[in-house]
Scaffold this motif. Sequence first.
Motif, PDB file in Angstrom:
ATOM      1  N   ILE A  32       0.852  -1.201   0.000  1.00 22.44           N
ATOM      2  CA  ILE A  32       0.000   0.000   0.000  1.00 22.44           C
ATOM      3  C   ILE A  32       0.883   1.245   0.000  1.00 22.44           C
ATOM      4  O   ILE A  32       0.705   2.168  -0.790  1.00 22.44           O
TER       5      ILE A  32
ATOM      6  N   ASN B 292      -7.869   0.662  -5.676  1.00 22.62           N
ATOM      7  CA  ASN B 292      -7.960  -0.802  -5.822  1.00 22.62           C
ATOM      8  C   ASN B 292      -6.941  -1.525  -4.941  1.00 22.62           C
ATOM      9  O   ASN B 292      -7.277  -2.468  -4.233  1.00 22.62           O
TER      10      ASN B 292
ATOM     11  N   THR C 268      -5.236  -0.259  -2.366  1.00 25.14           N
ATOM     12  CA  THR C 268      -5.417   0.047  -0.948  1.00 25.14           C
ATOM     13  C   THR C 268      -6.505  -0.829  -0.333  1.00 25.14           C
ATOM     14  O   THR C 268      -6.300  -1.457   0.707  1.00 25.14           O
ATOM     15  N   ARG C 269      -7.667  -0.881  -0.985  1.00 25.74           N
ATOM     16  CA  ARG C 269      -8.767  -1.653  -0.409  1.00 25.74           C
ATOM     17  C   ARG C 269      -8.456  -3.149  -0.368  1.00 25.74           C
ATOM     18  O   ARG C 269      -8.705  -3.821   0.631  1.00 25.74           O
ATOM     19  N   ALA C 270      -7.907  -3.667  -1.471  1.00 28.35           N
ATOM     20  CA  ALA C 270      -7.620  -5.110  -1.506  1.00 28.35           C
ATOM     21  C   ALA C 270      -6.554  -5.471  -0.471  1.00 28.35           C
ATOM     22  O   ALA C 270      -6.668  -6.466   0.256  1.00 28.35           O
TER      23      ALA C 270
ATOM     24  N   ILE D  92      -5.461  -3.748   2.251  1.00 18.79           N
ATOM     25  CA  ILE D  92      -5.762  -3.521   3.674  1.00 18.79           C
ATOM     26  C   ILE D  92      -6.596  -4.692   4.195  1.00 18.79           C
ATOM     27  O   ILE D  92      -6.421  -5.158   5.332  1.00 18.79           O
ATOM     28  N   LYS D  93      -7.485  -5.205   3.339  1.00 17.31           N
ATOM     29  CA  LYS D  93      -8.279  -6.379   3.734  1.00 17.31           C
ATOM     30  C   LYS D  93      -7.377  -7.598   3.916  1.00 17.31           C
ATOM     31  O   LYS D  93      -7.477  -8.319   4.907  1.00 17.31           O
TER      32      LYS D  93
ATOM     33  N   PHE E 262      -5.070  -7.226   7.111  1.00 14.68           N
ATOM     34  CA  PHE E 262      -5.722  -7.431   8.406  1.00 14.68           C
ATOM     35  C   PHE E 262      -6.336  -8.818   8.531  1.00 14.68           C
ATOM     36  O   PHE E 262      -6.500  -9.318   9.641  1.00 14.68           O
ATOM     37  N   ASP E 263      -6.674  -9.424   7.394  1.00  9.56           N
ATOM     38  CA  ASP E 263      -7.078 -10.832   7.434  1.00  9.56           C
ATOM     39  C   ASP E 263      -5.958 -11.672   8.044  1.00  9.56           C
ATOM     40  O   ASP E 263      -6.187 -12.513   8.915  1.00  9.56           O
TER      41      ASP E 263
END
Lengths: 293, 293
Positions: free
Chosen positions: A109, A166, A168-170, A172-173, A176-177
């Motif tokens: 990121i 795209n 950042t969202r993918a 960060i998920k 944290f997963d």
Amino acid sequence: MSVRSTKRDPGLGLPRFSMATFRSLQGPELSRKMNRLIKSEHAVIGAYETAARERVNIAAQLSEWGESTDDEAISDLSDKLGVLMAEIGDQEDMYAQNLEDYRTILKQIRNTEGSVQPSRDNRLKIADEIQKLKYREPMSPKLETLEQELVRAEAQALVAEAQLTNITRAKIKEAFDIHLAATVERAEKQIILARHARRLLLFLDDTPVVPGDPRLAYKHELEARSVLEDAENDLRTTARESLGTATEEQDTDGTASEAKEGEEEGQQQEGGGQAGGRRGKKKARASGQAMAA
Amino acid sequence: MSVRSTKRDPGLGLPRFSMATFRSLQGPELSRKMNRLIKSEHAVIGAYETAARERVNIAAQLSEWGESTDDEAISDLSDKLGVLMAEIGDQEDMYAQNLEDYRTILKQIRNTEGSVQPSRDNRLKIADEIQKLKYREPMSPKLETLEQELVRAEAQALVAEAQLTNITRAKIKEAFDIHLAATVERAEKQIILARHARRLLLFLDDTPVVPGDPRLAYKHELEARSVLEDAENDLRTTARESLGTATEEQDTDGTASEAKEGEEEGQQQEGGGQAGGRRGKKKARASGQAMAA
């Protein structure tokens, strides 16, 4: 409920003349906050590595202390308690390794943020030049060239911003997963180990003796040994169950065989399966190291 | 399965002339191994305190980063994720506090070991004097006095050794009861927090967008808020359940009212109830601190 207002940018308190240097040290503005977070995570990971290392050392110290007491019960139980404490320490180390994987994804990121900065800067720079030129030489032939450049810069910026959202969202998920799955995994395994360790304590007769009376003979050596075996089996079962989930998910992209190599370790139980194969080997090496010692 | 042979006494590798100094630094021989263990635990506790502090800082950094992205979904979810991460950090800090309690109890073993040393030394010294005197002056009148002294020294040593085994067995059980209960408590609470945190990730739509297309509006703010409320309620329920057990045990020694003050926190669930009252206040202060921020 927010944690936002509790911290301020460390740069805010500095005198103005040093801000430029401070900023340049931190890289492009867009990636500065993520960069700071990544650095803090480095400190957390280091702390867990220290805790893990010391916990394994302490396990050996506990066993040696027990041996030195010349008390058969303390000697046996402290040694076996040491085995489980060392394994709890190893889980701490695996947790640190998983956090390192999470941190690596955060870097993706940060890198994307950093690479988007020039696109934004370039578009602003051209728009700025056009404004200035319109003011000084409204009829300049250079204006048309600049307008064309601006259209190209805007197209580039549009792509860059789409990439940024795209990624950042993918990521960060994904990050944290992994992080949260690692938290659950460490917790589940340490609960198993701690519960079995408490069983060992029950074998220690702490009824006070009067001076001169001997202790009753210690008879729980075999039971204590089977506690270790139970703990090892329970850990393995957790690892297998987790592997099942990870493999099912990985079958869809054909990397199941890689996951099999990590059989000894417990991959995260829900959601974070995509990272299981990559971390399989590393964690299999670490797992069960205390048990085998 | 043993951890015993993996570590050697650090003194063994030193040249002989420095051994005396090294030993005197470590206090009486009998308490040396436990003293070393207590020092190592100090390092572990420090590591957990660092991890806890950094984890709470990172929670704020995560929230600030999210705000800076100008992405409504990231901004809201990173802030709420930050709340749960900060609470996970607080659990790490409570774990460190509990380990400090465990370490305090280990010190009682070390202190008893240290105080038994002079009794042992005295008995040996008198026996040694008698041996020497019998060799040099077999008819010395001092022999009878010394024999009487030896009988007294043996009686004292007998009491000291009984105290040592009684304290050692009782305190090692108590100490590891606290340690292992703290491990289970941290694990159970972090599982609750991590599972709720993963629910937040589901609200983040990571379908890639094409350049120029806007993101769908973020509509999960209320749901995300209720995740935090759920997490808070679940943590409280765990705390109450644990409190129930601890109170029952404490009713027998009349300290139940003290435990009530620690309502917000989750005392250990099995066995370690005797220490609950003492730690109640300290932990109630720490718990829920992130939730209220």
